[in-house]
Motif scaffolding. Sequence first.
Motif, PDB file in Angstrom:
ATOM      1  N   LEU A  91       0.807  -1.219   0.000  1.00  0.00           N
ATOM      2  CA  LEU A  91       0.000   0.000   0.000  1.00  0.00           C
ATOM      3  C   LEU A  91       0.842   1.271   0.000  1.00  0.00           C
ATOM      4  O   LEU A  91       0.332   2.353  -0.271  1.00  0.00           O
ATOM      5  CB  LEU A  91      -0.917   0.023   1.230  1.00  0.00           C
ATOM      6  N   GLY A  92       2.135   1.132   0.335  1.00  0.00           N
ATOM      7  CA  GLY A  92       2.970   2.317   0.529  1.00  0.00           C
ATOM      8  C   GLY A  92       3.028   3.230  -0.677  1.00  0.00           C
ATOM      9  O   GLY A  92       2.819   4.446  -0.573  1.00  0.00           O
ATOM     10  N   LEU A  93       3.307   2.674  -1.869  1.00  0.00           N
ATOM     11  CA  LEU A  93       3.447   3.508  -3.065  1.00  0.00           C
ATOM     12  C   LEU A  93       2.110   4.074  -3.520  1.00  0.00           C
ATOM     13  O   LEU A  93       2.046   5.201  -4.014  1.00  0.00           O
ATOM     14  CB  LEU A  93       4.083   2.694  -4.198  1.00  0.00           C
ATOM     15  N   SER A  94       1.024   3.298  -3.352  1.00  0.00           N
ATOM     16  CA  SER A  94      -0.291   3.830  -3.721  1.00  0.00           C
ATOM     17  C   SER A  94      -0.686   4.973  -2.797  1.00  0.00           C
ATOM     18  O   SER A  94      -1.328   5.940  -3.227  1.00  0.00           O
ATOM     19  CB  SER A  94      -1.345   2.720  -3.689  1.00  0.00           C
ATOM     20  N   ILE A  95      -0.281   4.906  -1.526  1.00  0.00           N
ATOM     21  CA  ILE A  95      -0.526   6.011  -0.597  1.00  0.00           C
ATOM     22  C   ILE A  95       0.279   7.245  -1.024  1.00  0.00           C
ATOM     23  O   ILE A  95      -0.225   8.376  -0.995  1.00  0.00           O
ATOM     24  CB  ILE A  95      -0.173   5.592   0.845  1.00  0.00           C
ATOM     25  N   CYS A  96       1.521   7.036  -1.443  1.00  0.00           N
ATOM     26  CA  CYS A  96       2.339   8.161  -1.927  1.00  0.00           C
ATOM     27  C   CYS A  96       1.672   8.835  -3.121  1.00  0.00           C
ATOM     28  O   CYS A  96       1.643  10.072  -3.220  1.00  0.00           O
ATOM     29  CB  CYS A  96       3.722   7.663  -2.319  1.00  0.00           C
ATOM     30  N   LEU A  97       1.132   8.036  -4.023  1.00  0.00           N
ATOM     31  CA  LEU A  97       0.466   8.582  -5.204  1.00  0.00           C
ATOM     32  C   LEU A  97      -0.737   9.426  -4.809  1.00  0.00           C
ATOM     33  O   LEU A  97      -0.947  10.538  -5.342  1.00  0.00           O
ATOM     34  CB  LEU A  97       0.033   7.438  -6.127  1.00  0.00           C
TER      35      LEU A  97
END
Length: 364
Positions: free
Chosen positions: A324-330
């Motif tokens: 989920l980390g990169l989707s949260i960054c996006l």
Amino acid sequence: MKRILILFLYILSGICVESFAQTLYNDSLNWIKANQELKSANYQQACSLYMELDKDMDTIYTEINSKKIEDLRKVYSINEVQLQKNMVQSKILELIAWIGITFIVLFIAFFFYIKKQNKRLIHSQEALNRAKGLAEESIRNKSLFLSNMSHEIKTPLNALSGFSEVLTMPGIDEATRQQCNDIIQLNSELLLKLLNDVIDISCLNVTNMKFNIKPCEVVELCQNVITTLGAIKQTEASISFETGLTSLELETDADRLQQMLINLLVNATKFTKQGSIVLRVEKIDDNTAQFSVTDTGCGIPLEKQGHIFERFEKLNEKAQGTGLGLSICLLIIKRLGGSIRIDSQYTDGARFVFVHPLKQEARS
């Protein structure tokens, strides 16, 4: 000559020749008598005979004219019937033409109606396919979520349970106790981060969610992030911060920006066991700042780079993390008015780059 002309008219008019011959014979006698009377100077008798001859001529002309008139009437009658017939045919042709035009107009209207209905049907089918795709994606995400949560929660909980039990055992030395305490603390932080990621991925989709936007000194913020991660990193790779700026102020949500940087750096530590991880920040113009996190790890295959920002997408299914980390960054950088990408030209590992506006635009 006059009698020949009269005979010719008789023949043309269709009057009986025998009747004409009788009349002509009588007139010849009267004509001879009239000439004799004229020579005898008997003018009165000659005038009487000439008048009778003139009367006979009038009769003949009358009969001829009557016959001609009758013929003309017949011809006119025939022409009138033909004219009426032609008019009827003309009206029929006109009616057929109007019916043909009406049929063509109706056919064209029907054609465009069917075409319009087909377009609507195609759009409906496309919408249905999109909805089906979203539903399938939702089911897939749900399955991935449950699978990831089961694994991610079980691992730190087992560690917490096991090492808590070790702490209660009598006779353990202080070094072992400290090691157990560190492991318990690390897994507690992993559980907290896991819960925060789940909360973020649900809350950030709410369009009316408010960010706490205010001026932030990002050079100092980046230095603090590097210091924090340097103390808890689980890799032999070095973590450093590089910039040519002494300070840089921009309008942002400092907590969300720090969360982005930590997510990117922690993600880099998972796949960079040795080498270096570098955080950089620079001002690319009067309106935009650029951040990058570059590592010398295993990198990301090109076929996965287009999906790396999707939810629950993991480069290594066995690696720790929810995906989920990169989707949260996006989601965060979009709300802050910027964008994020992976640098496909960098091949010595992985490099993530995101841009952030120096000033936030007014939003309704």
